[in-house]
Design an enzyme around this catalytic site. Structure first.
Site, PDB file in Angstrom:
ATOM      1  N   SER A   9       0.599  -1.488  -0.074  1.00 40.73           N
ATOM      2  CA  SER A   9       0.277  -0.075  -0.513  1.00 40.73           C
ATOM      3  C   SER A   9       0.453   0.875  -0.021  1.00 40.73           C
ATOM      4  CB  SER A   9      -1.194  -0.417   0.990  1.00 40.73           C
ATOM      5  OG  SER A   9      -1.427  -0.573   1.325  1.00 40.73           O
ATOM      6  N   LYS A  52       0.475   3.112  -3.121  1.00 38.86           N
ATOM      7  CA  LYS A  52      -1.033   3.643  -3.066  1.00 38.86           C
ATOM      8  C   LYS A  52      -0.674   5.557  -3.299  1.00 38.86           C
ATOM      9  CE  LYS A  52      -3.576   0.787  -1.268  1.00 38.86           C
ATOM     10  NZ  LYS A  52      -4.601  -0.337   0.108  1.00 38.86           N
TER      11      LYS A  52
HETATM   12  N1  GLU Z   1      -2.245  -5.162  -1.912  1.00 36.30           N
HETATM   13  C1  GLU Z   1      -3.055  -4.974  -0.029  1.00 36.30           C
HETATM   14  C2  GLU Z   1      -4.138  -5.498  -0.773  1.00 36.30           C
HETATM   15  O1  GLU Z   1      -4.852  -4.632  -1.554  1.00 36.30           O
HETATM   16  C3  GLU Z   1      -2.309  -4.042  -0.097  1.00 36.30           C
HETATM   17  C4  GLU Z   1      -2.783  -4.131   1.079  1.00 36.30           C
HETATM   18  C5  GLU Z   1      -1.512  -3.058   2.002  1.00 36.30           C
HETATM   19  O2  GLU Z   1      -0.816  -2.391   2.324  1.00 36.30           O
HETATM   20  O3  GLU Z   1      -2.548  -2.710   3.629  1.00 36.30           O
HETATM   21  O4  GLU Z   1      -4.914  -6.169   0.353  1.00 36.30           O
END
Ligand code: GLU
Length: 309
Positions: free
Chosen positions: A64, A67
């Site tokens: 994440s 993001k």
């Molecule tokens: N790829 C992970 C998901 O979508 C990212 C979640 C995270 O890093 O908090 O579950």
């Protein structure tokens, strides 16, 4: 400098000794293979000095943390129009929660919960083929880190693609409200792959420098975003960067930060430093346990909290 060096080394030594390491994420099967005892930290100060300790050269799945960078890219493309598809309030729910989406008619609370990040990815994808959009995200990471060797861990992406039923539910739900413009499988494919970018603490700290210096990456001299935008991205990191643990992170660390379930955290000390830590064990909210503990110790000893002392 000696001071920061010493402090970073001390923290890494202490983290190596601790036995309270949290739980490694296992809902993405490939992530469960990571060594729970790994710990890395890299700090890049305003002069570009890199101070690192532990496994700071070992690539890990940024998950994440990606993001932050997709939000930066999407704002560059759509500007404030992006806020029609995603909010910017803390969610107070888990990273993959679906309940809020129904109340809020498919508009996710913020760009850092999964639903919000999927909406942001959809915005980057518009007008492109998935491969092009993914290439653009990866090149952006390489450009920010000034390191063309950064790649996507395909095994992690495939593992999440096979098991990402909750994210598929979130995406389909948003699609039903018309929040996503592209085919759900395309948007999810790009999302899973950008989460699977693998980076070291040193590369990640380098990529975050523009956020510590009002949009300018001092290493390359490029103005990545306008100062106002850097300020706003930091604000969202502070309020929403750790899911339902964002309040606790602000309370203990006092810096804008973004965590990932791979165990990494990128934290920004505005004007002072970009910091990346990695310890794969997570707390109940899905944030790196020792990563947070290490950052709390660092900000305390350096006096780096944005709230003073
Ligand atoms: N790829 C992970 C998901 O979508 C990212 C979640 C995270 O890093 O908090 O579950």
């Amino acid at each position: 400098m000696a001071n920061l060096d010493e402090i970073v080394q001390d923290i890494a030594d202490e983290m190596r000794r601790r036995t309270d390491r949290g739980e490694v994420a296992s809902y993405i099967p490939e992530l469960a293979r990571v060594d729970p005892n790994a710990f890395g930290i890299a700090v890049i100060d305003a002069d570009g000095n890199v101070v690192a300790a532990g496994d700071s050269d070992t690539p890990f799945s940024i998950q994440s943390i990606s993001k932050v960078f997709t939000l930066t890219l999407a704002l560059g493309k759509a500007g404030d129009r992006l806020w029609r598809k995603v909010g910017r309030e803390p969610s107070g729910s888990a990273f993959n929660s679906i309940v809020q989406l129904e109340h809020e008619r498919g508009i996710p609370r913020n760009p850092f919960i999964n639903a919000g990040a999927i909406a942001v990815t959809d915005s980057i994808l518009s007008g492109h083929q998935p491969r092009e959009a993914l290439g653009e995200i990866l090149r952006f990471m390489q450009f920010l880190s000034d390191d063309p060797t950064i790649t996507i861990d395909r095994a992690v992406a495939a593992s999440e693609q096979r098991t990402g039923f909750r994210n598929a539910a979130l995406a389909n739900y948003m699609k039903s409200f018309g929040v996503l413009d592209n085919p759900v499988e395309y948007t999810l494919g790009v999302y899973f792959h950008h989460c699977a970018i693998a980076m070291t603490c040193k590369q990640l700290a380098a990529a975050g420098r523009f956020l510590a210096h009002s949009g300018l990456n001092p290493a390359t001299g490029s103005l990545v975003v306008h100062p106002e935008r850097a300020k706003r991205i930091n604000a969202i990191m502070l309020t929403c960067g750790h899911y339902d643990g964002s309040g606790e992170f602000a309370y203990r660390v006092g810096l804008p930060g973004k965590s990932g379930v791979g165990g990494g955290i990128l934290a920004i000390a505005p004007g002072k430093a970009s910091i990346a830590v990695w310890s794969p064990g997570l707390d109940a909210a899905g944030n790196s346990h020792l990563g947070r503990v290490a950052l709390e110790a660092l900000t305390k000893r350096m006096g780096w909290s944005i709230f003073g002392v």
